[in-house]
Design a protein around this motif. Structure first.
Motif, PDB file in Angstrom:
ATOM      1  N   LEU A 154      56.381 -74.397 -19.217  1.00  0.00           N
ATOM      2  CA  LEU A 154      56.209 -73.295 -18.275  1.00  0.00           C
ATOM      3  C   LEU A 154      57.461 -72.427 -18.266  1.00  0.00           C
ATOM      4  N   VAL A 155      57.280 -71.119 -18.287  1.00  0.00           N
ATOM      5  CA  VAL A 155      58.388 -70.178 -18.128  1.00  0.00           C
ATOM      6  C   VAL A 155      58.055 -69.305 -16.916  1.00  0.00           C
ATOM      7  N   LEU A 156      58.933 -69.316 -15.920  1.00  0.00           N
ATOM      8  CA  LEU A 156      58.713 -68.581 -14.682  1.00  0.00           C
ATOM      9  C   LEU A 156      59.657 -67.396 -14.624  1.00  0.00           C
ATOM     10  N   ARG A 157      59.102 -66.237 -14.285  1.00  0.00           N
ATOM     11  CA  ARG A 157      59.936 -65.041 -14.156  1.00  0.00           C
ATOM     12  C   ARG A 157      59.297 -64.090 -13.161  1.00  0.00           C
ATOM     13  N   SER A 158      60.049 -63.740 -12.095  1.00  0.00           N
ATOM     14  CA  SER A 158      59.543 -62.865 -11.035  1.00  0.00           C
ATOM     15  C   SER A 158      58.202 -63.390 -10.542  1.00  0.00           C
ATOM     16  N   ASN A 159      57.145 -62.588 -10.636  1.00  0.00           N
ATOM     17  CA  ASN A 159      55.827 -63.034 -10.185  1.00  0.00           C
ATOM     18  C   ASN A 159      54.929 -63.425 -11.349  1.00  0.00           C
ATOM     19  N   GLY A 160      55.521 -63.780 -12.473  1.00  0.00           N
ATOM     20  CA  GLY A 160      54.736 -64.156 -13.642  1.00  0.00           C
ATOM     21  C   GLY A 160      54.988 -65.583 -14.075  1.00  0.00           C
ATOM     22  N   VAL A 161      53.951 -66.222 -14.579  1.00  0.00           N
ATOM     23  CA  VAL A 161      54.033 -67.566 -15.147  1.00  0.00           C
ATOM     24  C   VAL A 161      53.516 -67.489 -16.577  1.00  0.00           C
ATOM     25  N   VAL A 162      54.377 -67.861 -17.527  1.00  0.00           N
ATOM     26  CA  VAL A 162      53.959 -67.915 -18.927  1.00  0.00           C
ATOM     27  C   VAL A 162      53.829 -69.384 -19.313  1.00  0.00           C
ATOM     28  N   LEU A 163      52.643 -69.771 -19.778  1.00  0.00           N
ATOM     29  CA  LEU A 163      52.400 -71.132 -20.236  1.00  0.00           C
ATOM     30  C   LEU A 163      52.464 -71.132 -21.760  1.00  0.00           C
ATOM     31  N   LEU A 164      53.538 -71.682 -22.313  1.00  0.00           N
ATOM     32  CA  LEU A 164      53.669 -71.818 -23.756  1.00  0.00           C
ATOM     33  C   LEU A 164      52.944 -73.079 -24.195  1.00  0.00           C
ATOM     34  N   VAL A 165      52.144 -72.988 -25.239  1.00  0.00           N
ATOM     35  CA  VAL A 165      51.412 -74.163 -25.733  1.00  0.00           C
ATOM     36  C   VAL A 165      51.508 -74.220 -27.253  1.00  0.00           C
ATOM     37  N   THR A 166      51.582 -75.438 -27.763  1.00  0.00           N
ATOM     38  CA  THR A 166      51.428 -75.648 -29.197  1.00  0.00           C
ATOM     39  C   THR A 166      50.031 -76.214 -29.428  1.00  0.00           C
TER      40      THR A 166
END
Length: 482
Positions: free
Chosen positions: A381-393
């Motif tokens: 998980l990468v959290l920034r401001s009001n966004g959540v990025v889910l990195l997946v392999t």
């Protein structure tokens, strides 16, 4: 079990091993007077603690004088006045916890020290014997003659890998313990050894197993298959376990629970339940309602550990920081000690807009069932401001529609935040370090807390910087990648 040149030491070790084995089996059968065992061991432990500089600093001379006068009849009353030992106190004074000269230990180890000062955790002969028997007597329900075990633990200065080697030796199981570089992550030799030796048992942290599987996929090599997985060192909930079983074809067990400081406080049985080692520990729970002994009834709280079989390095009422649950159930394996379930650490909660997101919540959404078309190997998980990025392999190149469906599945956990799923070829190096850092630091990069990362010692600080660089948000990053 141990090769000792000195005849007297060899005889004493054999006598200790036989006596402890008898106690372990009687405890598992429920035929021992455990309260009487605790009282006698507690007196020995309190007396040993008076020789430790740690307790001179934390409780003072008056308390130590009371401990010296304790008898089995009043041991529990004296113990009731023993204060809790905080993790920060042990970390600050860890090298003063010993009751014997350092040369009397057989191996020197430390906890990882990845998020603070490392704590000295050397192995004495009696400690090694007792912990080996404790683990081995339950793993004997799972392992079989002819098994070949791969121990994949990248922690040469922590005791776990060596301890598990001794357990497998105790059970007559051949093992191998290769090393994998944290940065390059080259598992070619490991995969070759698995194939050539027919390794059918995996012992180690689940994040390392995922790295192994991903490496095989990226390099067009056969994915490893196992019969049994003995997982350790990381929080591994039901969805994570089921995911690993699908990937390996194995039956997965959370093999043990404990720490470098305390030793192994719970061990799995064939029914996949973690049984508390009540013959070697006096165990309590702590929460807002206070401190209370674990008596086998259903309960939950922070685990507090008093070691009864570590006279060279006694711990009294040590707050582990781990949230646990006592199920109150009787196990079908026949062992009559309480069953423990781990609930993670208090700090392993991602708080977003007042909502607490835990590891098991996310993994249940991610792995409860595979989305058609692709398998998700691992995530960050990468959290920034009001966004959540889910990195997946994954096992291929998912299209935008697949990523959107996965995003919709996990979005309810992050209400009020924009969730984006981004398939990547390889996760940043932090994702393989769950055994050292815990879930939150290894799988969650909170870019809103970047100023706090400077507290991490090397080499972890360098791995965080490398992870940021790969994500395009570090000092030398290309803007706009995340």
């Amino acid at each position: 079990m141990l090769l000792l040149r000195d005849e007297n030491e060899r005889a004493a070790a054999a006598e200790l091993a036989d006596a402890h084995l008898k106690l372990v089996r009687e405890t598992q059968e429920g035929t021992v007077d455990l309260e009487a065992v605790h009282a006698v061991k507690l007196v020995t432990t309190l007396e040993a603690a008076t020789r430790s500089a740690l307790y001179r600093h934390t409780v003072g001379a008056a308390a130590l004088a009371d401990w010296l006068l304790a008898t089995p009849e009043d041991a529990h009353e004296v113990f009731g006045r023993v204060p809790l030992l905080a993790k920060k106190d042990l970390a600050a004074l860890g090298d003063q916890a010993f009751t014997r000269p350092l040369a009397e230990f057989v191996h020197y180890y430390e906890s990882s020290g990845t998020t603070g000062n490392p704590v000295a955790a050397p192995k004495a002969l009696d400690d090694l014997l007792i912990n080996t028997v404790n683990i081995g007597e339950l793993w004997a329900q799972i392992l079989q003659p002819g098994d070949v075990a791969l121990i994949l633990i990248n922690a040469p200065f922590a005791p776990a890998a060596y301890q598990f080697e001794k357990v497998l030796e105790y059970l007559g199981i051949m093992s191998l313990r290769p090393w994998v570089d944290n940065i390059t992550g080259d598992y070619t030799r490991v995969l070759r050894l698995i194939a050539e030796l027919g390794a059918n048992v995996f012992v180690g942290p689940p994040s390392r197993l995922l790295e192994l599987i991903q490496f095989a996929h990226r390099n067009d090599l056969p994915a490893p298959r196992f019969d049994r997985l003995l997982l350790m060192a990381e929080q591994t909930g039901p969805s994570f376990v089921a995911h690993l079983e699908r990937l390996t074809g194995a039956t997965a067990y959370v093999g043990s629970y404990g720490s470098s400081e305390t030793g192994t406080t719970a061990v799995t049985c064939r029914e996949r339940n973690l049984h508390l080692q009540t013959h070697s520990y006096l165990l309590e729970l702590f929460d807002d309602e206070g401190l209370r002994p674990i008596d086998g009834k259903a309960d939950r709280g922070e685990l507090v550990v008093t070691s009864l079989d570590l006279p060279a390095r006694p711990l009294l009422r040590y707050r582990t920081g781990d949230r646990v649950e006592i199920t109150g159930e009787t196990c079908a394996c026949g062992v009559r000690t309480p069953i423990l379930r781990t609930l993670g650490r208090e700090q392993d909660v991602v708080t977003l807009a007042g909502n607490g997101v835990r590891q098991n919540d996310l993994e249940a959404a991610l792995w409860s069932s595979e989305l058609p078309g692709h398998i998700v190997f691992n995530y960050m998980l990468v959290l920034r401001s009001n966004g959540v990025v889910l990195l997946v392999t994954t096992d291929g190149a998912p299209d935008e529609a697949w990523s959107a469906r996965l995003g919709e599945r996990v979005a309810p956990l992050f209400e009020g935040y924009e969730v984006t799923v981004r398939p990547v070829e390889k996760l940043p190096p932090l994702a393989s370090l769950g055994q050292y850092l815990g879930w939150k630091l290894s799988r969650v990069l909170d870019l809103n807390e970047e100023a706090n990362w400077g507290r991490l010692p090397e080499p972890i600080g360098g791995l965080v910087a490398e992870s940021l660089r790969q994500l395009g948000v570090g000092p030398a990053a290309t803007e706009g990648e995340v």
